[in-house]
Scaffold this motif. Sequence first.
Motif, PDB file in Angstrom:
ATOM      1  N   LEU A 298       0.854  -1.169  -0.054  1.00 48.58           N
ATOM      2  CA  LEU A 298       0.032  -0.207  -0.045  1.00 48.58           C
ATOM      3  C   LEU A 298       0.907   1.240   0.042  1.00 48.58           C
ATOM      4  O   LEU A 298       0.659   2.068  -0.871  1.00 48.58           O
ATOM      5  N   PHE A 299       1.816   1.274   0.963  1.00 45.91           N
ATOM      6  CA  PHE A 299       2.803   2.497   1.025  1.00 45.91           C
ATOM      7  C   PHE A 299       3.598   2.816  -0.541  1.00 45.91           C
ATOM      8  O   PHE A 299       3.751   3.793  -0.781  1.00 45.91           O
ATOM      9  N   ALA A 302       0.345   3.944  -3.268  1.00 42.58           N
ATOM     10  CA  ALA A 302      -0.378   4.811  -2.923  1.00 42.58           C
ATOM     11  C   ALA A 302       0.173   6.303  -3.511  1.00 42.58           C
ATOM     12  O   ALA A 302      -0.244   7.127  -4.094  1.00 42.58           O
ATOM     13  N   PRO A 303       1.663   6.569  -3.150  1.00 43.81           N
ATOM     14  CA  PRO A 303       2.034   7.916  -3.819  1.00 43.81           C
ATOM     15  C   PRO A 303       1.998   7.752  -5.428  1.00 43.81           C
ATOM     16  O   PRO A 303       1.890   8.882  -6.039  1.00 43.81           O
ATOM     17  N   LEU A 304       2.366   6.821  -6.029  1.00 42.96           N
ATOM     18  CA  LEU A 304       2.128   6.667  -7.500  1.00 42.96           C
ATOM     19  C   LEU A 304       0.674   7.081  -7.954  1.00 42.96           C
ATOM     20  O   LEU A 304       0.495   7.782  -8.798  1.00 42.96           O
ATOM     21  N   SER A 305      -0.137   6.503  -7.191  1.00 43.88           N
ATOM     22  CA  SER A 305      -1.710   6.421  -7.418  1.00 43.88           C
ATOM     23  C   SER A 305      -1.904   8.014  -7.189  1.00 43.88           C
ATOM     24  O   SER A 305      -2.587   8.601  -8.238  1.00 43.88           O
ATOM     25  N   GLY A 306      -1.212   8.491  -6.007  1.00 36.68           N
ATOM     26  CA  GLY A 306      -1.590   9.992  -5.987  1.00 36.68           C
ATOM     27  C   GLY A 306      -1.107  10.904  -7.075  1.00 36.68           C
ATOM     28  O   GLY A 306      -1.778  11.799  -7.225  1.00 36.68           O
ATOM     29  N   ARG A 307       0.041  10.929  -7.519  1.00 29.79           N
ATOM     30  CA  ARG A 307       0.388  11.220  -8.794  1.00 29.79           C
ATOM     31  C   ARG A 307      -0.573  11.461  -9.820  1.00 29.79           C
ATOM     32  O   ARG A 307      -0.669  12.084 -10.925  1.00 29.79           O
ATOM     33  N   LEU A 308      -1.006  10.128 -10.251  1.00 33.18           N
ATOM     34  CA  LEU A 308      -1.759   9.739 -11.293  1.00 33.18           C
ATOM     35  C   LEU A 308      -3.239  10.601 -11.184  1.00 33.18           C
ATOM     36  O   LEU A 308      -3.755  10.868 -12.046  1.00 33.18           O
ATOM     37  N   THR A 319     -11.598   2.589 -10.329  1.00 28.26           N
ATOM     38  CA  THR A 319     -12.315   1.113 -10.868  1.00 28.26           C
ATOM     39  C   THR A 319     -11.306   0.237 -10.869  1.00 28.26           C
ATOM     40  O   THR A 319     -11.426  -1.039 -10.818  1.00 28.26           O
ATOM     41  N   ALA A 320     -10.128   0.817 -11.352  1.00 30.85           N
ATOM     42  CA  ALA A 320      -8.989  -0.446 -11.426  1.00 30.85           C
ATOM     43  C   ALA A 320      -8.659  -0.805 -10.006  1.00 30.85           C
ATOM     44  O   ALA A 320      -8.466  -2.251  -9.738  1.00 30.85           O
ATOM     45  N   GLY A 321      -8.739  -0.139  -8.881  1.00 31.29           N
ATOM     46  CA  GLY A 321      -8.552  -0.493  -7.603  1.00 31.29           C
ATOM     47  C   GLY A 321      -9.496  -1.752  -7.278  1.00 31.29           C
ATOM     48  O   GLY A 321      -9.118  -2.560  -6.524  1.00 31.29           O
ATOM     49  N   LEU A 322     -10.614  -1.527  -7.685  1.00 29.60           N
ATOM     50  CA  LEU A 322     -11.817  -2.542  -7.426  1.00 29.60           C
ATOM     51  C   LEU A 322     -11.450  -3.824  -7.949  1.00 29.60           C
ATOM     52  O   LEU A 322     -11.621  -4.911  -7.395  1.00 29.60           O
ATOM     53  N   VAL A 323     -10.936  -3.792  -9.160  1.00 35.18           N
ATOM     54  CA  VAL A 323     -10.670  -4.815  -9.739  1.00 35.18           C
ATOM     55  C   VAL A 323      -9.301  -5.635  -9.223  1.00 35.18           C
ATOM     56  O   VAL A 323      -9.295  -6.706  -9.106  1.00 35.18           O
ATOM     57  N   VAL A 324      -8.360  -4.800  -8.898  1.00 41.28           N
ATOM     58  CA  VAL A 324      -7.191  -5.242  -8.222  1.00 41.28           C
ATOM     59  C   VAL A 324      -7.541  -5.920  -6.829  1.00 41.28           C
ATOM     60  O   VAL A 324      -7.119  -7.164  -6.577  1.00 41.28           O
ATOM     61  N   GLY A 352      -3.129  -5.239  -1.274  1.00 37.80           N
ATOM     62  CA  GLY A 352      -2.582  -4.072  -0.669  1.00 37.80           C
ATOM     63  C   GLY A 352      -2.369  -3.019  -1.901  1.00 37.80           C
ATOM     64  O   GLY A 352      -2.792  -1.763  -1.652  1.00 37.80           O
ATOM     65  N   ALA A 353      -2.071  -3.594  -2.912  1.00 38.11           N
ATOM     66  CA  ALA A 353      -2.057  -2.732  -4.207  1.00 38.11           C
ATOM     67  C   ALA A 353      -3.391  -2.071  -4.209  1.00 38.11           C
ATOM     68  O   ALA A 353      -3.261  -0.820  -4.886  1.00 38.11           O
ATOM     69  N   GLY A 354      -4.269  -2.828  -4.430  1.00 41.87           N
ATOM     70  CA  GLY A 354      -5.647  -2.243  -4.848  1.00 41.87           C
ATOM     71  C   GLY A 354      -5.986  -0.971  -3.676  1.00 41.87           C
ATOM     72  O   GLY A 354      -6.650  -0.210  -4.069  1.00 41.87           O
TER      73      GLY A 354
END
Length: 445
Positions: A298-299, A302-308, A319-324, A352-354
């Motif tokens: 998760l740690f 999350a920063p990569l997702s925050g930039r996107l 929705t990608a997170g739900l699929v993961v 955790g990635a989701g």
Amino acid sequence: MSSLATALLLLDVTVVYVALPEIQRDLGASFTELQWVVDAYALALAAVLLTCGTLADRIGRRRVFAAGLVVFAVASALCAAAPDATALDLARAVQGLGAAAMFATSLSLISARYPPGDRGFAFAVWGAVSGAALAVGPVVGGAVLELADWRWAFWLNLPLCAGLLAATLARVGESRAAAPRRPDLTGAVLFTVGAGLLVAGLLRGEPDGWGSPAIVASLAGAAAALGLFTVVELRRDEPMLDLRLLRRGDFAGTALVAFSQSFALYPMFLFLAIYLQAVERFDALATGVRMLPVTLVLFAVAPLSGRLTARLPLRVPLTAGLVVIGTGLLLMRAVDADSGWQALLPGLLTGGAGIGIISPALAAAMVGVLSEDLAALATSVNNTFRQLGIAIGIAVLGAIFSARGGDALAAAPVVAGLDAVFLAGAGVALLSAPVAWRALGDLRA
């Protein structure tokens, strides 16, 4: 301060998971009473979040936040001193009320403190911290039980609350809505009664029998209270929950993601703790450590997702997170009574990635879906759905687990129940993803 307080209140959702066997032995609690240790907190938090958001808009967000810290600290002391399971469950409900006051104001305080250009990073921090707090709770609980007993999981909240309260009063400025709404006490009571009866019926349905008079009355009462709540809210000029907002695709989509990810994944820590202690025979600390991969991934994510989040429509990470998450739960179905805990690792890492993908984007969506003046309302509504997801998820998945694997924490044959809840959680996440994709549209941070 908002992120740290949010971490504290969310930590207390899952910190007790690994302590449940010790609480059962110490207090002589049944499996349903142990479920209430988690659900009383999550349900109370969900029930009054909207009212706390309204009060915060009217009388001041810092004031409500600080009051929540005080209530949370007092209730934590009551939890630590509880003489029996009923007292613990009631104290956990009061603790949830204090948590609601903090949760309802956390993102709006961040929004008021940071200019628009810096909010993406601030929301990413909040999202990562909040997601990690839920995931790391079992590790913290295990460490506490290694050094002391379960009561110290609550005693330790007192100095933390004192420090956060002092820092809040010294460093956080006050903010209010320009046109605050009036509190809707009727709506709050009906919502609380309806949600409480629903969860109570779901928790007791399997052990008491779904056709028993008490369960039928509980579920019928829930339907009646929630139906009346709907009628009242649609007729009010300033409802606690403006159900008309759910006609907006972006608002409904955000609420769906908040509910679905909480229903699908966070209750799993409870059932994983049961499996790791009852089947694999790990102690509390070893159990918590084996859930740590969720937090580590998760740690990292999350920063990569925050930039996107600042560059893409929010429906992409949500929705990608739900699929993961759904994929991770399906991967966990590889575990059986002889496989060892390592069979869970692919699913834990994927889950955790989701969470890491969803958390920053969900924080941004909660604040950005309505105007700035309604930020507290928007975050309260979506956090209500988030906590309802946990409360209802534990009740529904607990019924599935009990039906397939029995309701005794000491019983070894829990793998069948675990497999069933993995499948149910994955189904919720994967079926929600395409609905959320369509509803969210082009919503951006």
